[in-house]
Design a protein around this motif. Structure first.
Motif, PDB file in Angstrom:
ATOM      1  N   ILE A 210      -5.483 -11.042  30.061  1.00 48.79           N
ATOM      2  CA  ILE A 210      -6.319 -11.897  29.222  1.00 48.79           C
ATOM      3  C   ILE A 210      -6.293 -13.313  29.792  1.00 48.79           C
ATOM      4  CG2 ILE A 210      -6.057 -10.609  27.066  1.00 48.79           C
ATOM      5  CD1 ILE A 210      -4.004 -12.732  26.176  1.00 48.79           C
ATOM      6  N   THR A 211      -7.346 -14.051  29.518  1.00 48.74           N
ATOM      7  CA  THR A 211      -7.377 -15.474  29.840  1.00 48.74           C
ATOM      8  C   THR A 211      -7.852 -16.198  28.589  1.00 48.74           C
ATOM      9  OG1 THR A 211      -9.631 -15.366  30.697  1.00 48.74           O
ATOM     10  CG2 THR A 211      -7.861 -15.134  32.299  1.00 48.74           C
ATOM     11  N   PHE A 212      -7.361 -17.415  28.419  1.00 44.93           N
ATOM     12  CA  PHE A 212      -7.742 -18.242  27.280  1.00 44.93           C
ATOM     13  C   PHE A 212      -7.374 -19.674  27.602  1.00 44.93           C
ATOM     14  CE2 PHE A 212      -3.488 -16.644  26.617  1.00 44.93           C
ATOM     15  CZ  PHE A 212      -2.759 -17.723  26.152  1.00 44.93           C
ATOM     16  N   LYS A 213      -7.749 -20.583  26.733  1.00 43.04           N
ATOM     17  CA  LYS A 213      -7.390 -21.987  26.899  1.00 43.04           C
ATOM     18  C   LYS A 213      -6.528 -22.412  25.729  1.00 43.04           C
ATOM     19  CE  LYS A 213     -11.300 -23.496  29.647  1.00 43.04           C
ATOM     20  NZ  LYS A 213     -12.429 -24.428  29.745  1.00 43.04           N
TER      21      LYS A 213
ATOM     22  N   ALA B 154      -6.644 -32.256  25.264  1.00 40.94           N
ATOM     23  CA  ALA B 154      -6.839 -31.628  26.574  1.00 40.94           C
ATOM     24  C   ALA B 154      -6.752 -30.116  26.399  1.00 40.94           C
ATOM     25  CB  ALA B 154      -5.776 -32.102  27.565  1.00 40.94           C
ATOM     26  N   SER B 155      -7.339 -29.402  27.338  1.00 38.88           N
ATOM     27  CA  SER B 155      -7.279 -27.940  27.348  1.00 38.88           C
ATOM     28  C   SER B 155      -6.750 -27.481  28.698  1.00 38.88           C
ATOM     29  CB  SER B 155      -8.675 -27.336  27.133  1.00 38.88           C
ATOM     30  OG  SER B 155      -9.126 -27.599  25.837  1.00 38.88           O
ATOM     31  N   ILE B 156      -5.899 -26.484  28.657  1.00 41.28           N
ATOM     32  CA  ILE B 156      -5.325 -25.913  29.875  1.00 41.28           C
ATOM     33  C   ILE B 156      -5.671 -24.424  29.898  1.00 41.28           C
ATOM     34  CG2 ILE B 156      -3.180 -25.386  31.110  1.00 41.28           C
ATOM     35  CD1 ILE B 156      -3.746 -28.344  31.096  1.00 41.28           C
ATOM     36  N   PRO B 157      -6.276 -23.935  31.003  1.00 45.58           N
ATOM     37  CA  PRO B 157      -6.536 -22.498  31.109  1.00 45.58           C
ATOM     38  C   PRO B 157      -5.230 -21.729  31.307  1.00 45.58           C
ATOM     39  CG  PRO B 157      -7.249 -23.636  33.105  1.00 45.58           C
ATOM     40  CD  PRO B 157      -6.786 -24.689  32.148  1.00 45.58           C
TER      41      PRO B 157
ATOM     42  N   VAL C 115      -4.104 -23.346  36.843  1.00 46.96           N
ATOM     43  CA  VAL C 115      -4.074 -22.372  35.749  1.00 46.96           C
ATOM     44  C   VAL C 115      -2.623 -22.121  35.385  1.00 46.96           C
ATOM     45  CG1 VAL C 115      -4.630 -20.006  35.063  1.00 46.96           C
ATOM     46  CG2 VAL C 115      -6.202 -21.281  36.513  1.00 46.96           C
ATOM     47  N   PHE C 116      -2.326 -22.112  34.079  1.00 43.13           N
ATOM     48  CA  PHE C 116      -0.983 -21.797  33.613  1.00 43.13           C
ATOM     49  C   PHE C 116      -0.849 -20.279  33.603  1.00 43.13           C
ATOM     50  CE2 PHE C 116       2.294 -21.007  30.446  1.00 43.13           C
ATOM     51  CZ  PHE C 116       3.266 -21.908  30.831  1.00 43.13           C
ATOM     52  N   VAL C 117       0.027 -19.740  34.444  1.00 37.37           N
ATOM     53  CA  VAL C 117       0.258 -18.297  34.523  1.00 37.37           C
ATOM     54  C   VAL C 117       1.451 -17.980  33.633  1.00 37.37           C
ATOM     55  CG1 VAL C 117       0.774 -16.353  36.030  1.00 37.37           C
ATOM     56  CG2 VAL C 117      -0.678 -18.213  36.857  1.00 37.37           C
ATOM     57  N   ALA C 118       1.165 -17.343  32.504  1.00 35.10           N
ATOM     58  CA  ALA C 118       2.188 -17.071  31.497  1.00 35.10           C
ATOM     59  C   ALA C 118       2.890 -15.743  31.758  1.00 35.10           C
ATOM     60  CB  ALA C 118       1.565 -17.057  30.109  1.00 35.10           C
ATOM     61  N   THR C 119       4.199 -15.745  31.552  1.00 36.86           N
ATOM     62  CA  THR C 119       4.966 -14.502  31.621  1.00 36.86           C
ATOM     63  C   THR C 119       5.284 -13.992  30.219  1.00 36.86           C
ATOM     64  OG1 THR C 119       7.022 -15.776  31.755  1.00 36.86           O
ATOM     65  CG2 THR C 119       6.012 -15.072  33.840  1.00 36.86           C
ATOM     66  N   GLU C 120       5.098 -14.877  29.226  1.00 30.63           N
ATOM     67  CA  GLU C 120       5.366 -14.513  27.833  1.00 30.63           C
ATOM     68  C   GLU C 120       4.494 -15.386  26.943  1.00 30.63           C
ATOM     69  OE1 GLU C 120       9.172 -14.470  24.753  1.00 30.63           O
ATOM     70  OE2 GLU C 120       9.342 -15.519  26.656  1.00 30.63           O
ATOM     71  N   ILE C 121       3.915 -14.796  25.906  1.00 26.78           N
ATOM     72  CA  ILE C 121       3.197 -15.594  24.917  1.00 26.78           C
ATOM     73  C   ILE C 121       3.706 -15.229  23.534  1.00 26.78           C
ATOM     74  CG2 ILE C 121       1.104 -16.073  26.240  1.00 26.78           C
ATOM     75  CD1 ILE C 121      -0.278 -13.790  24.826  1.00 26.78           C
TER      76      ILE C 121
END
Length: 148
Positions: free
Chosen positions: A74-77, A83-86, A113-119
């Protein structure tokens, strides 16, 4: 005899000090990966993180930005109103994760782009992490939840 007791006492104090120093070092070593700093999107834009730095970013999932990719991608901001970060994430998203809701993501910046390992998503209608509330209050966009 008196000198022997004094010498033994000094040895015990030195051993205790060395043991305390070793224990402190081991705790610090064990926690080095467990300490992640929180940043709002505005803070990320104003002071970009170092290459490879792992941190937490939090705010609201920007309405209209959530896109389901292939599989579990998934991708989101994430926005705090200033400010918004993808964000890009591959994995199972939390059940309560949706647009307009508070979230915190753990990961690192890669090519803007912030690559998340956990949300993490808020767990009910009224909960939002303190860091997210503080960041939203700073931007002047936080609204107190209505009490029923």
């Amino acid at each position: 005899m008196r000198n022997l007791k004094k010498q033994r006492r000094i040895q015990i104090i030195i051993i205790a000090f060395v043991a305390l120093a070793v224990a402190t070092g081991l705790i610090g070593y064990a926690m080095r990966d467990g300490i992640n700093f929180f940043r709002s999107p505005t803070q990320v834009v104003e002071q970009p993180p170092e290459l490879g730095e792992i941190f937490r970013i939090g705010g609201l999932v920007e309405p209209g930005s959530l896109v389901q990719g292939q599989g579990e991608a998934i991708t989101f901001k994430v926005t705090d109103g200033g400010a918004s970060i993808p964000v890009s994430y591959t994995g199972i998203k939390p059940d309560l994760f949706k647009e307009g809701q508070g979230t915190i993501a753990l990961g690192q910046m890669q090519d803007g782009v912030f690559v998340a390992t956990e949300i993490l998503a808020k767990h009910d209608e009224t909960y939002m992490p303190k860091e997210v509330i503080d960041a939203l209050k700073e931007q002047g966009v936080y609204q107190e939840p209505a009490n029923d």
